[in-house]
Design a protein around this motif. Structure first.
Motif: not given
Ligand SMILES: C=C(O[C@@H]1C=C(C(=O)O)C=C[C@H]1O)C(=O)O
Length: 251
Positions: A35-44
């Motif tokens: 989740l954190a990576e997805a948040a950092e790269n704008g996926e979520i």
């Protein structure tokens, strides 16, 4: 633009999503550890971030009211399975199931500070291991035990016995620069989750076959969690942060 929300595919997370798609939020499936990576790269744009990851994303993400996930006295799904009693895990190799993030840090804190043992390595489940950490629905399916690993520990229970506190696994965060109306909508769907989402889990009429759970077992499992973090959970977060700091010092 509809907010993209991280969807954790675990039974205990289902109440959160009860009203979301109907209200136009877009769900993007992710394990907690992704989740954190997805948040950092704008996926979520939002999601229930693992507690340890939430700490470092606070400059770009803000908490959504007090929403989150905490176990009260035990988890029922976060387990350490071991070939020997935990006190004998000095130099052991510990397998970690995909998905674990905060639960892995909880395990490290418990092993090193509560049980005073220092494993030699944390490895994937594909590598040889003397013990392993199970989380989420796979942890649930294995709640009655894992062959070859006679010792079983519920990490939420070990934490509660040690501290007398609940354990906070995740907190809801949303992008600080998201539209104010989108933030309000997300918050409102989470309030609905607290009431109707949780109730829906109490009123299941058929078993969850894939998890080998009867409706009553699902109810008892869900009752073991809090979905809104209050004072006690805040104290639990502080206590955990204190131990994480201690862990850094002993390393
Ligand atoms: C309670 C559990 O915790 C999950 C594990 C998390 C983690 O390791 O970061 C985060 C949130 C929870 O969805 C579980 O897996 O059963």
């Amino acid at each position: 633009m509809a907010l993209k929300v991280g969807y954790v595919p675990y039974l205990h997370a289902e109440p959160f999503y009860f009203d979301m798609e109907r209200r136009g939020l877009e769900l993007v499936e992710k394990l907690p550890s992704a989740l954190a990576e997805a948040a950092e790269n704008g996926e979520i744009d939002a999601g229930p971030l693992p507690l340890v990851d939430g700490f470092r994303l606070q400059d770009r993400f803000e908490p959504v009211s007090g929403f989150g996930l905490a176990s009260v006295q035990k988890t029922g799904s976060v387990f350490l399975y071991a070939s020997q009693p935990v006190e004998a895990l000095q130099e052991a190799r510990i397998g970690v199931m995909d998905g674990a993030s905060t639960s892995l840090w909880l395990l490290k804190v418990l092993l090193q500070l509560k049980y005073q043992v220092q494993p030699s390595a944390y490895v994937t489940l594909q590598e040889p291991h003397d013990a392993f950490l199970a989380v989420g629905n796979r942890g649930l399916r294995q709640r009655r035990g894992a062959r070859g690993f006679p010792q079983q520990y519920d990490l939420g229970e070990a934490w509660y016995q040690w501290t007398g506190l609940p354990f906070v696994f995740s907190r809801w965060f949303v992008r600080r620069d998201a539209d104010a109306r989108d933030k309000a909508l997300l918050e409102d769907t989470l309030y609905v989750a607290l009431e109707d989402g949780v109730n829906a889990m109490y009123q299941l009429s058929s078993p969850r076959e894939e998890l080998l759970m009867l409706p009553r077992e699902v109810m008892l499992y869900i009752q073991g969690f809090r979905y809104f973090l209050r004072m006690t959970e805040q104290r639990a977060i502080e206590q955990f942060q204190h131990y994480l700091k201690q862990l850094e010092e002993v390393r």
